[in-house]
Design a protein around this motif. Structure first.
Motif, short mmCIF file in Angstrom:
data_model
loop_
_atom_site.label_atom_id
_atom_site.label_comp_id
_atom_site.label_asym_id
_atom_site.label_seq_id
_atom_site.Cartn_x
_atom_site.Cartn_y
_atom_site.Cartn_z
N ALA A 98 -34.18 18.63 53.67
CA ALA A 98 -32.89 19.36 53.73
C ALA A 98 -33.06 20.76 54.33
O ALA A 98 -32.19 21.24 55.07
CB ALA A 98 -32.30 19.48 52.32
N ALA A 99 -34.21 21.37 54.03
CA ALA A 99 -34.41 22.76 54.48
C ALA A 99 -34.64 22.85 55.99
O ALA A 99 -34.26 23.85 56.61
CB ALA A 99 -35.60 23.36 53.73
N VAL A 100 -35.26 21.83 56.58
CA VAL A 100 -35.60 21.94 58.01
C VAL A 100 -34.65 21.17 58.92
O VAL A 100 -34.60 21.43 60.13
CB VAL A 100 -37.05 21.48 58.28
CG1 VAL A 100 -38.04 22.33 57.49
CG2 VAL A 100 -37.26 19.99 57.99
N LEU A 101 -33.90 20.23 58.37
CA LEU A 101 -33.10 19.34 59.21
C LEU A 101 -32.02 20.06 60.04
O LEU A 101 -31.88 19.76 61.24
CB LEU A 101 -32.47 18.24 58.35
CG LEU A 101 -32.06 16.96 59.05
CD1 LEU A 101 -33.16 16.36 59.92
CD2 LEU A 101 -31.55 15.92 58.04
N PRO A 102 -31.28 21.02 59.46
CA PRO A 102 -30.23 21.65 60.28
C PRO A 102 -30.79 22.28 61.57
O PRO A 102 -30.23 22.05 62.65
CB PRO A 102 -29.65 22.73 59.35
CG PRO A 102 -29.94 22.22 57.97
CD PRO A 102 -31.27 21.51 58.07
N SER A 103 -31.89 23.03 61.48
CA SER A 103 -32.39 23.69 62.70
C SER A 103 -32.99 22.66 63.66
O SER A 103 -32.91 22.82 64.88
CB SER A 103 -33.40 24.80 62.37
OG SER A 103 -34.60 24.26 61.87
N MET A 104 -33.57 21.57 63.12
CA MET A 104 -34.10 20.53 64.01
C MET A 104 -32.97 19.80 64.73
O MET A 104 -33.05 19.50 65.92
CB MET A 104 -34.96 19.53 63.22
CG MET A 104 -36.29 20.11 62.75
SD MET A 104 -37.30 18.85 61.90
CE MET A 104 -38.81 19.78 61.61
N ARG A 105 -31.90 19.51 63.99
CA ARG A 105 -30.75 18.82 64.61
C ARG A 105 -30.13 19.69 65.69
O ARG A 105 -29.72 19.20 66.75
CB ARG A 105 -29.70 18.48 63.54
CG ARG A 105 -30.08 17.28 62.69
CD ARG A 105 -29.11 17.12 61.54
NE ARG A 105 -27.76 16.83 62.00
CZ ARG A 105 -27.19 15.62 62.05
NH1 ARG A 105 -27.88 14.57 61.65
NH2 ARG A 105 -25.97 15.47 62.47
N GLU A 106 -30.08 20.98 65.41
CA GLU A 106 -29.50 21.91 66.39
C GLU A 106 -30.32 21.92 67.68
O GLU A 106 -29.78 21.89 68.78
CB GLU A 106 -29.51 23.32 65.77
CG GLU A 106 -28.45 24.24 66.32
CD GLU A 106 -28.43 25.51 65.49
OE1 GLU A 106 -28.76 26.56 66.05
OE2 GLU A 106 -28.13 25.44 64.27
N ARG A 107 -31.64 21.92 67.53
CA ARG A 107 -32.52 21.95 68.71
C ARG A 107 -32.70 20.57 69.34
O ARG A 107 -33.28 20.43 70.40
CB ARG A 107 -33.92 22.46 68.31
CG ARG A 107 -33.98 23.93 68.02
CD ARG A 107 -35.38 24.32 67.54
NE ARG A 107 -36.40 24.10 68.54
CZ ARG A 107 -37.62 23.62 68.29
NH1 ARG A 107 -37.96 23.27 67.07
NH2 ARG A 107 -38.50 23.47 69.25
#
Ligand code: NDP
Length: 246
Positions: A123-132
């Motif tokens: 949950a902590a890393v997924l938003p920035s990975m999805r964005e990139r």
């Protein structure tokens, strides 16, 4: 040059065993590391060793069973390095016991650390990975995530869960170019057995674990998964001592 060079990697459970070995392996290949665990003295010592060998590492004391602390860990990595390429959800405990002993606190801690810790890490890393539209999440399960042994009902339950969660994540995030890898180690020589509170069982397991191989074997497997070209995903690996039957 290794494709690991310059990648920003968070490793949970970096204070000993597989996490520590993985940190050393990836640092030697040029990764930029954020080390997480609860024991600060161990993290500090590892950070110093990596830096003395020319590697780059920061650390943040983190309890993976806290969603808030895991979010802060990811924020810290983004602040220090500007991106997160790889999350290695490795932290885990294994207080084995038969179900009838009703070691409820130990069940709770396995569920909180081994399952919720992995979910909070995702949950902590997924938003920035999805964005990139780029990233790699590596979750450490176990051979006990494939097989159930006496006294491993709850531990195996958590490690089966890690595999199910990772496979679900793979399917959901494939179109976002996010890779997932399940690492399932066999017997590895680490401090993991220390969490077994039943002393008789502990000495039996110590005996059968004498075949354990070095955590560096798992570290090399993690590096192998990371260093593949970005269109190649190593989704699952089982790594046992050659002489381990089950
Ligand atoms: P270790 O006991 O050596 O390492 C476990 C790591 O997890 C430590 O760094 C510990 O750090 C960390 N950890 C435990 N609880 C927490 C928590 N609440 N928050 C943050 N970190 C935590 O064992 P291993 O290296 O063997 O274990 C690593 C992973 O490998 C685990 O998921 C384990 O289940 C798995 N595994 C191990 C096998 C083996 O034979 N050794 C076989 C199959 C799988 P700290 O206490 O400082 O927080």
């Amino acid at each position: 040059m290794s494709t690991i060079q310059g990648k920003v990697v968070i490793i949970t459970g970096a204070s000993s065993g597989i996490g520590e070995a993985t940190a050393k392996e990836l640092a030697s290949k040029g990764a930029k590391l954020v080390l997480a665990a609860r024991r600060e003295d161990r993290l500090q010592k590892l950070q110093e060793e990596i830096q003395q060998n020319g590697g780059q590492a920061f650390y943040k004391v983190t309890d993976v069973s806290s969603h808030e602390q895991m979010e802060k860990l990811a924020d810290y990595a983004l602040k220090e390095f500007g991106k997160i390429d790889v999350m290695v959800n490795n932290a885990g405990v294994m207080p084995l016991s038969p179900v009838h002993q009703k070691k409820i606190n130990e069940w709770d801690s396995m569920i909180d650390i081994n399952i919720k810790g992995v979910l909070y890490g995702i949950a902590a890393v997924l938003p920035s990975m999805r964005e990139r539209k780029e990233g790699h999440i590596i979750n450490v399960s176990s051979i006990a995530g494939h097989l159930v042994f006496p006294a491993s009902a709850v531990y195996s339950g958590t490690k089966f869960a890690v595999r199910a969660i990772t496979e679900g994540l793979r399917i959901e995030e494939a179109s976002n170019n996010i890779r997932t890898t399940i690492i399932s180690p066999g017997t590895i020589a680490t401090e993991l057995l220390e969490s077994i509170s039943d002393l008789e069982l502990k000495s039996e397991i110590i005996e059968v674990s004498k075949i354990g191989i070095e955590p560096a074997s798992i570290a090399r497997s993690v590096a192998f998964a990371i260093e593949q070209p970005s269109d190649v995903a190593i989704n699952e690996m089982i790594i046992r001592p050659t002489i381990q039957e089950l």
